[in-house]
Design an enzyme around this catalytic site. Structure first.
Site, PDB file in Angstrom:
ATOM      1  N   LYS A 107      55.467  54.156 -24.885  1.00  0.00           N
ATOM      2  CA  LYS A 107      56.380  55.271 -24.625  1.00  0.00           C
ATOM      3  C   LYS A 107      57.734  54.794 -24.094  1.00  0.00           C
ATOM      4  CE  LYS A 107      52.927  58.912 -24.084  1.00  0.00           C
ATOM      5  NZ  LYS A 107      51.663  58.132 -24.140  1.00  0.00           N
TER       6      LYS A 107
HETATM    7  C1  LIG Z   1      50.651  58.468 -25.122  1.00  0.00           C
HETATM    8  C2  LIG Z   1      49.630  57.426 -25.390  1.00  0.00           C
HETATM    9  C3  LIG Z   1      48.805  57.453 -26.560  1.00  0.00           C
HETATM   10  C4  LIG Z   1      48.851  58.587 -27.537  1.00  0.00           C
HETATM   11  O1  LIG Z   1      50.047  58.650 -28.279  1.00  0.00           O
HETATM   12  P1  LIG Z   1      50.414  59.962 -29.099  1.00  0.00           P
HETATM   13  O2  LIG Z   1      51.764  59.733 -29.623  1.00  0.00           O
HETATM   14  O3  LIG Z   1      50.377  61.100 -28.090  1.00  0.00           O
HETATM   15  O4  LIG Z   1      49.382  60.142 -30.144  1.00  0.00           O
HETATM   16  C5  LIG Z   1      47.940  56.401 -26.781  1.00  0.00           C
HETATM   17  N1  LIG Z   1      47.823  55.383 -25.905  1.00  0.00           N
HETATM   18  C6  LIG Z   1      48.574  55.323 -24.776  1.00  0.00           C
HETATM   19  C7  LIG Z   1      48.387  54.188 -23.845  1.00  0.00           C
HETATM   20  C8  LIG Z   1      49.500  56.335 -24.479  1.00  0.00           C
HETATM   21  O5  LIG Z   1      50.227  56.266 -23.354  1.00  0.00           O
END
Ligand SMILES: *Cc1c(COP(=O)(O)O)cnc(C)c1O
Length: 442
Positions: A107
């Site tokens: 993210k």
């Molecule tokens: C947010 C997140 C996900 C999921 O990603 P999406 O885009 O919501 O499908 C998977 N793994 C981790 C570690 C995350 O922080």
């Protein structure tokens, strides 16, 4: 470029409007009105480009009409101040490590890009004499990515609302020790209370007359689209290493498996293929929250209350980006099934996979990446090359990982630095009037 809403009721928005609003007024998600195919020449030479160079080409296709070239280049290069390496784990299985950013999870890419794009608009339009205030509710990981993405960005103040005592110490340290333009608000309540406070703040006209408020949640186009960058980078690395083969129609043997919760990450990958990236197939790997998996089997979509699992960043019972996937495929279940297959794993299977992989290869998976690895193990054909997205560093879940593997894994220096910092937070009740008074007096 114009952005339309997946609900088709709201008027089209400019990029700036879409970024500042997050959700469209009709509660749909914004989509770019077209997806530009990149020229063949780009794909022929992609293995000679740096990550920043190729991401800049991708970014131009989306944002090039709204952001001047020099500024966009600066935004992209500054966002991607870290690599996303592809690491071989088993015979034809690779890990795309997305945890080399400031908060050790994927993210970071979207959050850093959004912060810099918003800053660009603030400067360009001289928007507000004061500042833009970003409100974000978090159950753990989003708060740290957004706070660190916006840290030190002039003209923006971030308020992170989190439920007191309900996030891990590692997570908490990543947004409470920063200071500067980041304020952590420790709410006496649960995550839903935090989310309700943020939603109410956006609807309160007095507050909005007084302050410029914006959200930074994961459905924002400025967080979502930049996630396409690293699919190109993974492809380029495999091509460079001579791992890919192509059929007569130019399709590669590369299969990408994405551990999914709200499905933003995988949707960005689908966008990459629409831009011409020759990925053969996607797998959406889920934990026990199997709503999308069931949709693929039956064609019926039934949102459920989310279940708590070991891979908790994927505990989502109604994935917000499902609307984008439907829109991208013109609501065709058949076509979605052709490009994406599913997988779903209970916690016991995730644990087992982490142990099996560690024993066989020495690679330490985090619980999210484990879902991706397991799905490739089960679904990859011999002549295919599989890449799973390792979405977070295992040290973010150190207690669980050590407990499952019997290890004592190292905590990367930047995570240790957060944990050594001094916690600064403001304690709040879950009462909206108190939150509003607090914001009004800032
Ligand atoms: C947010 C997140 C996900 C999921 O990603 P999406 O885009 O919501 O499908 C998977 N793994 C981790 C570690 C995350 O922080």
């Amino acid at each position: 470029m114009k952005y339309y809403s997946t609900n088709h009721q709201a008027a089209d928005a400019s990029l700036r409007e879409a970024v500042e609003r997050g959700l469209a007024p009709d509660r749909g998600l914004y989509m770019p009105e077209h997806i530009t195919k990149l020229p063949q020449d780009f794909f022929d030479h992609i293995d000679r480009l740096s990550f920043q160079e190729m991401a800049f080409e991708v970014a131009k296709a989306f944002f090039g009409t709204d952001v001047d070239e020099a500024s966009l280049k600066h935004i992209v290069y500054d966002t991607l101040a870290f690599e996303t390496p592809v690491v071989n784990v088993a015979r034809n299985i690779y890990s795309l490590e997305l945890f080399h950013g400031p908060t050790l999870a994927f993210k970071d890419v979207g959050a850093r890009f959004m912060a810099r794009l918003l800053q660009y608009f603030i400067r360009k339009d001289n928007l507000s004499d004061g500042q833009v205030n970003v409100l974000v509710a978090t159950s753990g990981d989003t708060g740290s990515a957004v706070a660190n993405g916006f840290l030190g960005v002039d003209g923006i103040h971030v308020y992170v609302l989190y439920p007191q005592g309900k996030v891990s110490r590692i997570q908490e340290s990543q947004f409470t020790t920063l200071g500067r333009n980041i304020t952590a608000l420790e709410v006496d309540g649960v995550f839903d209370d935090c989310q309700a406070l943020v939603k109410n703040a956006f609807m309160d006209s007095e507050l909005n007359g007084h302050l410029t408020l914006t959200s930074a949640n994961s459905i924002n186009v400025a967080r979502f689209l930049p996630q396409a960058f690293y699919y190109f980078n993974a492809y380029a690395q495999l091509k460079r290493d001579g791992k890919l083969t192509f059929d007569t129609s130019g399709r590669s043997n590369m299969v990408v498996c994405v551990p999914s919760g709200n499905f933003g990450n995988i949707t960005a990958g689908l966008f990459a293929t629409r831009m011409g990236l020759p990925i053969k197939h996607f797998i959406a790997a889920n934990n026990a929250n199997d709503i999308f998996f069931n949709y693929l089997q039956t064609g019926e979509y039934h949102p459920q209350p989310s279940k708590q699992t070991l891979a908790n960043a994927m505990d989502v019972g109604d994935p917000s980006n499902f609307a984008r996937i439907l829109d991208l495929y013109g609501n065709s279940w058949e076509n979605i099934r052709q490009d994406i297959s599913g997988a779903t794993y209970p916690d016991e299977r995730i644990r087992q996979t982490m142990q099996d992989c560690h024993r066989a290869t020495g690679y330490v998976l985090d619980p999210h990446g484990a879902c991706g690895y397991q799905a490739l193990k089960e679904q990859l054909a011999d002549d295919e090359v599989g890449v799973f997205l390792e979405t977070a560093h295992p040290a973010k879940f150190k207690e669980k990982v050590d407990d499952i593997l019997g290890t004592d894994i190292d905590i990367p220096q930047r995570l240790q630095d957060f944990m050594r910092g001094t916690k600064q937070s403001v304690k709040l009740s879950n009462d909206f009037e108190a939150f509003k008074r607090f914001l009004m007096t800032q």
